[in-house]
Design a protein around this motif. Structure first.
Motif, PDB file in Angstrom:
ATOM      1  N   SER A 250      35.323  -4.090  48.482  1.00 32.27           N
ATOM      2  CA  SER A 250      34.477  -5.163  47.955  1.00 32.27           C
ATOM      3  C   SER A 250      33.129  -4.670  47.463  1.00 32.27           C
ATOM      4  O   SER A 250      32.283  -5.461  47.030  1.00 32.27           O
ATOM      5  CB  SER A 250      34.268  -6.218  49.044  1.00 32.27           C
ATOM      6  OG  SER A 250      33.568  -5.657  50.145  1.00 32.27           O
ATOM      7  N   LEU A 251      32.881  -3.339  47.560  1.00 31.66           N
ATOM      8  CA  LEU A 251      31.586  -2.800  47.104  1.00 31.66           C
ATOM      9  C   LEU A 251      31.418  -3.003  45.616  1.00 31.66           C
ATOM     10  O   LEU A 251      32.356  -2.852  44.821  1.00 31.66           O
ATOM     11  CB  LEU A 251      31.496  -1.300  47.405  1.00 31.66           C
ATOM     12  CG  LEU A 251      31.060  -0.875  48.808  1.00 31.66           C
ATOM     13  CD1 LEU A 251      31.079   0.638  48.898  1.00 31.66           C
ATOM     14  CD2 LEU A 251      29.669  -1.408  49.128  1.00 31.66           C
ATOM     15  N   SER A 252      30.182  -3.290  45.239  1.00 30.02           N
ATOM     16  CA  SER A 252      29.881  -3.416  43.803  1.00 30.02           C
ATOM     17  C   SER A 252      29.791  -2.033  43.189  1.00 30.02           C
ATOM     18  O   SER A 252      29.647  -1.031  43.886  1.00 30.02           O
ATOM     19  CB  SER A 252      28.557  -4.148  43.621  1.00 30.02           C
ATOM     20  OG  SER A 252      27.493  -3.381  44.169  1.00 30.02           O
ATOM     21  N   ARG A 253      29.844  -2.011  41.878  1.00 31.25           N
ATOM     22  CA  ARG A 253      29.784  -0.738  41.150  1.00 31.25           C
ATOM     23  C   ARG A 253      28.456  -0.033  41.409  1.00 31.25           C
ATOM     24  O   ARG A 253      28.397   1.179  41.590  1.00 31.25           O
ATOM     25  CB  ARG A 253      29.979  -0.998  39.655  1.00 31.25           C
ATOM     26  CG  ARG A 253      29.927   0.266  38.793  1.00 31.25           C
ATOM     27  CD  ARG A 253      30.111  -0.084  37.317  1.00 31.25           C
ATOM     28  NE  ARG A 253      30.046   1.096  36.496  1.00 31.25           N
ATOM     29  CZ  ARG A 253      31.067   1.909  36.258  1.00 31.25           C
ATOM     30  NH1 ARG A 253      32.241   1.650  36.811  1.00 31.25           N
ATOM     31  NH2 ARG A 253      30.920   2.951  35.490  1.00 31.25           N
ATOM     32  N   GLU A 254      27.385  -0.837  41.431  1.00 30.10           N
ATOM     33  CA  GLU A 254      26.048  -0.258  41.638  1.00 30.10           C
ATOM     34  C   GLU A 254      25.933   0.364  43.025  1.00 30.10           C
ATOM     35  O   GLU A 254      25.411   1.468  43.190  1.00 30.10           O
ATOM     36  CB  GLU A 254      24.969  -1.330  41.444  1.00 30.10           C
ATOM     37  CG  GLU A 254      24.803  -1.832  40.034  1.00 30.10           C
ATOM     38  CD  GLU A 254      25.912  -2.816  39.640  1.00 30.10           C
ATOM     39  OE1 GLU A 254      26.668  -3.270  40.553  1.00 30.10           O
ATOM     40  OE2 GLU A 254      26.043  -3.115  38.441  1.00 30.10           O
ATOM     41  N   ASP A 255      26.422  -0.353  44.060  1.00 32.94           N
ATOM     42  CA  ASP A 255      26.368   0.192  45.422  1.00 32.94           C
ATOM     43  C   ASP A 255      27.223   1.439  45.558  1.00 32.94           C
ATOM     44  O   ASP A 255      26.831   2.418  46.219  1.00 32.94           O
ATOM     45  CB  ASP A 255      26.848  -0.862  46.424  1.00 32.94           C
ATOM     46  CG  ASP A 255      25.847  -1.996  46.602  1.00 32.94           C
ATOM     47  OD1 ASP A 255      24.663  -1.787  46.255  1.00 32.94           O
ATOM     48  OD2 ASP A 255      26.245  -3.074  47.076  1.00 32.94           O
ATOM     49  N   ARG A 256      28.378   1.411  44.922  1.00 35.71           N
ATOM     50  CA  ARG A 256      29.268   2.570  44.994  1.00 35.71           C
ATOM     51  C   ARG A 256      28.609   3.799  44.378  1.00 35.71           C
ATOM     52  O   ARG A 256      28.684   4.913  44.913  1.00 35.71           O
ATOM     53  CB  ARG A 256      30.595   2.249  44.298  1.00 35.71           C
ATOM     54  CG  ARG A 256      31.692   3.293  44.546  1.00 35.71           C
ATOM     55  CD  ARG A 256      32.991   2.842  43.901  1.00 35.71           C
ATOM     56  NE  ARG A 256      33.485   1.610  44.495  1.00 35.71           N
ATOM     57  CZ  ARG A 256      34.204   1.559  45.609  1.00 35.71           C
ATOM     58  NH1 ARG A 256      34.516   2.666  46.250  1.00 35.71           N
ATOM     59  NH2 ARG A 256      34.601   0.396  46.089  1.00 35.71           N
ATOM     60  N   GLN A 257      27.946   3.597  43.230  1.00 36.12           N
ATOM     61  CA  GLN A 257      27.265   4.714  42.569  1.00 36.12           C
ATOM     62  C   GLN A 257      26.095   5.216  43.428  1.00 36.12           C
ATOM     63  O   GLN A 257      25.836   6.409  43.526  1.00 36.12           O
ATOM     64  CB  GLN A 257      26.757   4.275  41.191  1.00 36.12           C
ATOM     65  CG  GLN A 257      27.859   4.122  40.157  1.00 36.12           C
ATOM     66  CD  GLN A 257      27.316   3.706  38.802  1.00 36.12           C
ATOM     67  OE1 GLN A 257      26.185   3.222  38.684  1.00 36.12           O
ATOM     68  NE2 GLN A 257      28.127   3.889  37.761  1.00 36.12           N
ATOM     69  N   GLU A 258      25.375   4.259  44.053  1.00 38.77           N
ATOM     70  CA  GLU A 258      24.242   4.644  44.906  1.00 38.77           C
ATOM     71  C   GLU A 258      24.729   5.454  46.098  1.00 38.77           C
ATOM     72  O   GLU A 258      24.143   6.497  46.435  1.00 38.77           O
ATOM     73  CB  GLU A 258      23.513   3.395  45.393  1.00 38.77           C
ATOM     74  CG  GLU A 258      22.314   3.722  46.284  1.00 38.77           C
ATOM     75  CD  GLU A 258      21.666   2.465  46.852  1.00 38.77           C
ATOM     76  OE1 GLU A 258      20.750   2.613  47.697  1.00 38.77           O
ATOM     77  OE2 GLU A 258      22.062   1.354  46.459  1.00 38.77           O
TER      78      GLU A 258
END
Length: 444
Positions: A250-258
């Motif tokens: 459920s992680l967002s793309r932004e959180d995953r990249q961070e």
């Protein structure tokens, strides 16, 4: 079948006892040699005197007998206590052996032994007698006996004195032995009392230095293990934590990249830490700088500043660079680590919009490089410690890094026979100074 070695507990012989035994044996041998030498020298004189005394005894006995004195009267007159007079019986072996010669010559003198022992065989009043001059009252016997007793007494007294004196002399060794046992058990705080400047004093002083160094090494070892464990544990825990978070669909793309970027940064940090530990370990086992080449040191510093441009530009740091054109003979790769670590250190602790000054010039004693920033100052009592491995005592200057960069700098400069130190600036900030000796090849 495993073989078990059983050590037998043999009785211990102390060094003090060995010293006393050695003294006793040396004195005993010396005494024996001296006695034998004296006897060899004086034996001819003693033999001649003993024989002359017995010859005079025989002559006196003959004179008295010719004067009409009886056997008992002659013996009574001549028996002064200096002689042992024995009447020989007809069946006596000695009489049988020397009777004919006595009858012919009137007297026979026989001498033997290391200490001359003379016997006179003669006839007085028709009776055969044996006269021996080695009686308890004889001067030669007394002198010999006193000499031997004196030697024995001297040996015994010398041995006793040696035992007590040896105890005092060997006490520092006993103290060192006990202290060494403590060090072997891991007690590096033990010290021995330092005496005078003789061999014992030097040995005691060196032992105390050794114990102090071992104590420092043990402390450094403990700190090293503790710090390495901490430095590895922190990024590993961060990598593990964010890796688990990445498993959340459920992680967002932004959180995953961070989170991915954090893992990459922590991995890079681990890689750099491992590299620095390996480099420092290698340098600590080196005694020379390695391969040396002649290169422009000012150009090397400029390239490193340009390489770090993204770091100082991101913080809007003003770089004030003043480099004199100087050639240097040394290990170019290791020298690059000096400038990279110091400048990178300055960038980390320079505030946003701050200023870093880099200056290179010749002095009367060699080459000097000064790299200063306007970040937080370093407490005076901690300035000498910042070049130690993993030291991060000033938390204001320990927000990043692992405490190995400046230790690398210090070791490289030491291999170059140079010096590196840090000063707090009056206007704020710190200045790192590197001094390198001038070499003949650099002047070409």
């Amino acid at each position: 079948m495993r073989k078990i070695n059983v050590k037998q507990h043999e009785p211990k012989m102390t060094l003090q006892f060995k010293l006393a035994i050695m003294f006793f044996l040396v004195m005993l041998v010396s005494a024996l040699i001296s006695i034998v030498a004296l006897l060899m020298i004086f034996r001819p004189i003693m033999k001649e005197n003993a024989e002359n005394q017995l010859t005079a005894f025989a002559a006196s006995a003959q004179t008295l007998e010719n004067s009409g004195y009886s056997y008992d009267e002659v013996i009574s007159i001549l028996n002064t206590g200096a002689y042992d007079i024995t009447r020989l019986k007809a069946a006596d072996d000695l009489l049988v052996k020397y009777k004919n010669k006595i009858d012919k010559d009137g007297a026979v003198v026989i001498t033997g032994g290391i200490v001359p022992n003379s016997d006179l065989f003669t006839k007085v009043g028709g009776k055969y007698i044996r006269v021996n001059n080695f009686s308890s009252e004889n001067v030669y016997w007394v002198v010999s006996f006193v000499t031997i007793v004196a030697f024995i007494v001297c040996i015994l007294i010398g041995t006793v004195i040696t035992t007590f004196v040896g105890r005092a002399i060997l006490q520092p060794i006993h103290d060192l032995s006990r202290a060494t046992s403590e060090v072997a058990r891991g007690n590096f705080s033990v010290r021995v009392e330092e005496g005078s400047t003789n061999e014992y004093g030097t040995l005691q002083k060196n032992f105390n230095k050794m114990a102090q160094e071992l104590s420092g090494i043990e402390t450094l070892r403990g700190d090293f293990i503790s710090n390495v464990s901490h430095e590895f544990k922190t990024p590993l825990a961060s990598i593990q934590g964010f890796a688990k978070l990445l498993q959340d669909d459920s992680l967002s793309r932004e959180d995953r990249q961070e989170y991915t970027q954090i893992i990459i940064d922590e991995t890079s940090r681990l890689s750099k830490l491992s590299s620095n530990i390996l480099n420092l370990t290698k340098l600590e086992n080196q005694t020379t700088i390695g391969k040396r080449t002649r290169f422009p040191i000012d150009e090397q510093i400029r390239k490193i500043i340009l390489m770090l441009e993204p770091e100082w530009s991101k913080k809007n740091i003003d770089m004030d660079v003043d480099l004199e054109g100087i050639f240097y003979v040394g290990n170019e790769e290791l020298m690059g680590q000096i400038w990279q670590n110091i400048i990178n250190n300055a960038i980390k602790f320079t505030p946003e919009g701050g200023e870093i000054k880099v200056k290179l010039f010749r002095s009367g004693t060699g080459i000097v490089a000064k790299i200063s920033d306007n970040g937080p100052s370093i407490p005076a009592e901690k300035k000498d410690k910042i070049f130690e491995k993993f030291y991060q005592g000033d938390r204001s200057r320990a927000t990043e890094g692992n405490g190995l960069g400046l230790a690398l700098v210090k070791r490289i400069v030491d291999l170059c026979n140079g010096d590196v130190y840090v000063d707090n600036l009056f206007e704020g900030g710190v200045c790192f100074t590197v001094e390198l000796p001038v070499q003949a090849e650099e002047l070409k």
